[in-house]
Design a protein around this motif. Structure first.
Motif, PDB file in Angstrom:
ATOM      1  N   ALA A 205     -26.593  76.707 -48.585  1.00 31.15           N
ATOM      2  CA  ALA A 205     -26.879  78.111 -48.914  1.00 31.15           C
ATOM      3  C   ALA A 205     -27.240  78.868 -47.612  1.00 31.15           C
ATOM      4  O   ALA A 205     -26.714  80.280 -47.636  1.00 31.15           O
ATOM      5  CB  ALA A 205     -28.537  78.034 -49.278  1.00 31.15           C
TER       6      ALA A 205
ATOM      7  N   THR B 252     -24.664  75.787 -56.946  1.00 28.68           N
ATOM      8  CA  THR B 252     -25.581  76.882 -57.315  1.00 28.68           C
ATOM      9  C   THR B 252     -26.104  77.126 -56.039  1.00 28.68           C
ATOM     10  O   THR B 252     -26.416  78.623 -55.810  1.00 28.68           O
ATOM     11  CB  THR B 252     -26.757  76.378 -58.150  1.00 28.68           C
ATOM     12  N   SER B 253     -26.387  76.413 -55.088  1.00 28.08           N
ATOM     13  CA  SER B 253     -26.924  76.744 -53.644  1.00 28.08           C
ATOM     14  C   SER B 253     -26.038  77.767 -52.967  1.00 28.08           C
ATOM     15  O   SER B 253     -26.388  78.535 -52.273  1.00 28.08           O
ATOM     16  CB  SER B 253     -27.261  75.580 -52.808  1.00 28.08           C
ATOM     17  N   CYS B 254     -24.535  77.301 -53.143  1.00 29.67           N
ATOM     18  CA  CYS B 254     -23.482  78.137 -52.226  1.00 29.67           C
ATOM     19  C   CYS B 254     -23.697  79.292 -52.936  1.00 29.67           C
ATOM     20  O   CYS B 254     -23.401  80.417 -52.363  1.00 29.67           O
ATOM     21  CB  CYS B 254     -22.345  77.327 -52.453  1.00 29.67           C
TER      22      CYS B 254
ATOM     23  N   LYS C 190     -25.848  81.385 -54.778  1.00 30.09           N
ATOM     24  CA  LYS C 190     -26.855  82.041 -54.549  1.00 30.09           C
ATOM     25  C   LYS C 190     -26.975  82.626 -53.263  1.00 30.09           C
ATOM     26  O   LYS C 190     -27.245  83.499 -52.877  1.00 30.09           O
ATOM     27  CB  LYS C 190     -28.245  81.162 -54.711  1.00 30.09           C
ATOM     28  N   GLY C 191     -26.587  81.605 -52.082  1.00 31.50           N
ATOM     29  CA  GLY C 191     -26.670  82.004 -50.893  1.00 31.50           C
ATOM     30  C   GLY C 191     -25.840  83.143 -50.479  1.00 31.50           C
ATOM     31  O   GLY C 191     -25.943  84.215 -49.936  1.00 31.50           O
TER      32      GLY C 191
ATOM     33  N   LYS D 173     -25.608  71.409 -58.746  1.00 34.73           N
ATOM     34  CA  LYS D 173     -26.581  71.972 -57.584  1.00 34.73           C
ATOM     35  C   LYS D 173     -26.163  72.424 -56.411  1.00 34.73           C
ATOM     36  O   LYS D 173     -26.556  73.617 -55.851  1.00 34.73           O
ATOM     37  CB  LYS D 173     -27.603  70.705 -57.465  1.00 34.73           C
ATOM     38  N   ARG D 174     -25.263  71.883 -55.750  1.00 36.68           N
ATOM     39  CA  ARG D 174     -24.507  72.383 -54.531  1.00 36.68           C
ATOM     40  C   ARG D 174     -23.873  73.653 -54.878  1.00 36.68           C
ATOM     41  O   ARG D 174     -23.759  74.477 -54.142  1.00 36.68           O
ATOM     42  CB  ARG D 174     -23.687  71.373 -53.882  1.00 36.68           C
TER      43      ARG D 174
ATOM     44  N   ARG E 255     -27.437  67.177 -54.953  1.00 38.64           N
ATOM     45  CA  ARG E 255     -28.593  67.853 -54.765  1.00 38.64           C
ATOM     46  C   ARG E 255     -28.519  69.346 -54.007  1.00 38.64           C
ATOM     47  O   ARG E 255     -27.383  69.457 -53.332  1.00 38.64           O
ATOM     48  CB  ARG E 255     -29.676  67.270 -54.139  1.00 38.64           C
ATOM     49  N   SER E 256     -29.525  70.149 -54.259  1.00 40.58           N
ATOM     50  CA  SER E 256     -29.234  71.482 -53.839  1.00 40.58           C
ATOM     51  C   SER E 256     -29.190  71.423 -52.145  1.00 40.58           C
ATOM     52  O   SER E 256     -29.941  70.534 -51.572  1.00 40.58           O
ATOM     53  CB  SER E 256     -30.210  72.510 -54.075  1.00 40.58           C
ATOM     54  N   SER E 257     -28.439  72.230 -51.102  1.00 39.23           N
ATOM     55  CA  SER E 257     -28.498  72.002 -49.996  1.00 39.23           C
ATOM     56  C   SER E 257     -28.918  73.335 -49.373  1.00 39.23           C
ATOM     57  O   SER E 257     -28.437  74.320 -49.429  1.00 39.23           O
ATOM     58  CB  SER E 257     -27.144  71.560 -49.655  1.00 39.23           C
ATOM     59  N   ILE E 258     -29.826  73.380 -48.446  1.00 42.33           N
ATOM     60  CA  ILE E 258     -30.347  74.661 -47.808  1.00 42.33           C
ATOM     61  C   ILE E 258     -29.353  74.725 -46.642  1.00 42.33           C
ATOM     62  O   ILE E 258     -29.027  76.079 -46.360  1.00 42.33           O
ATOM     63  CB  ILE E 258     -31.754  74.272 -47.042  1.00 42.33           C
TER      64      ILE E 258
END
Length: 112
Positions: free
Chosen positions: A41, A67-69, A71-72, A64-65, A35-38
């Motif tokens: 990010a 992608t979060s990393c 994008k951040g 998903k993780r 799951r994505s992680s704020i």
């Protein structure tokens, strides 16, 4: 184990509840969820190099993780570039003002 819907006892190898017919979903706790992680990010925003490395490491097992990393890190790099550009512009403007003040000072000295 018990059925989550009706509470009946279900054999561990069963795919459905014998009482209500609800499908039994087994969960393997040894494999973490993707799951994505704020948190990742935000970490990637402040430390973009670490974010890009984590995005590369997570890309196959946890997309998903990853992608979060990614994008951040990219947003962080973009913000850093904009801040550096604006700082350069401000410094350049201040130097121009200082040069103009020196020129005015020299002109005043020459007029006297």
């Amino acid at each position: 184990m018990f059925c989550k819907k009706c509470g009946a006892w279900v054999d561990e190898s069963a795919s459905k509840c014998p009482e209500c017919g609800d499908p039994i979903v087994t969960w393997n706790p040894s494999v973490p969820e993707d799951r994505s992680s704020i948190l990742l990010a935000v970490l990637s925003f402040f430390f973009p190099l670490i974010g890009l490395i984590l995005a590369f490491i997570f890309r196959k097992n946890w997309p998903k993780r990853s992608t979060s990393c990614g994008k951040g890190a990219l947003i962080g790099i973009g913000v850093y570039v904009v801040v550096l550009f604006l700082s350069w512009m401000l410094l350049n403007c201040l130097l121009q003002v200082e040069k103009a003040q020196h020129i005015l000072l020299i002109a005043r000295l020459l007029i006297r």
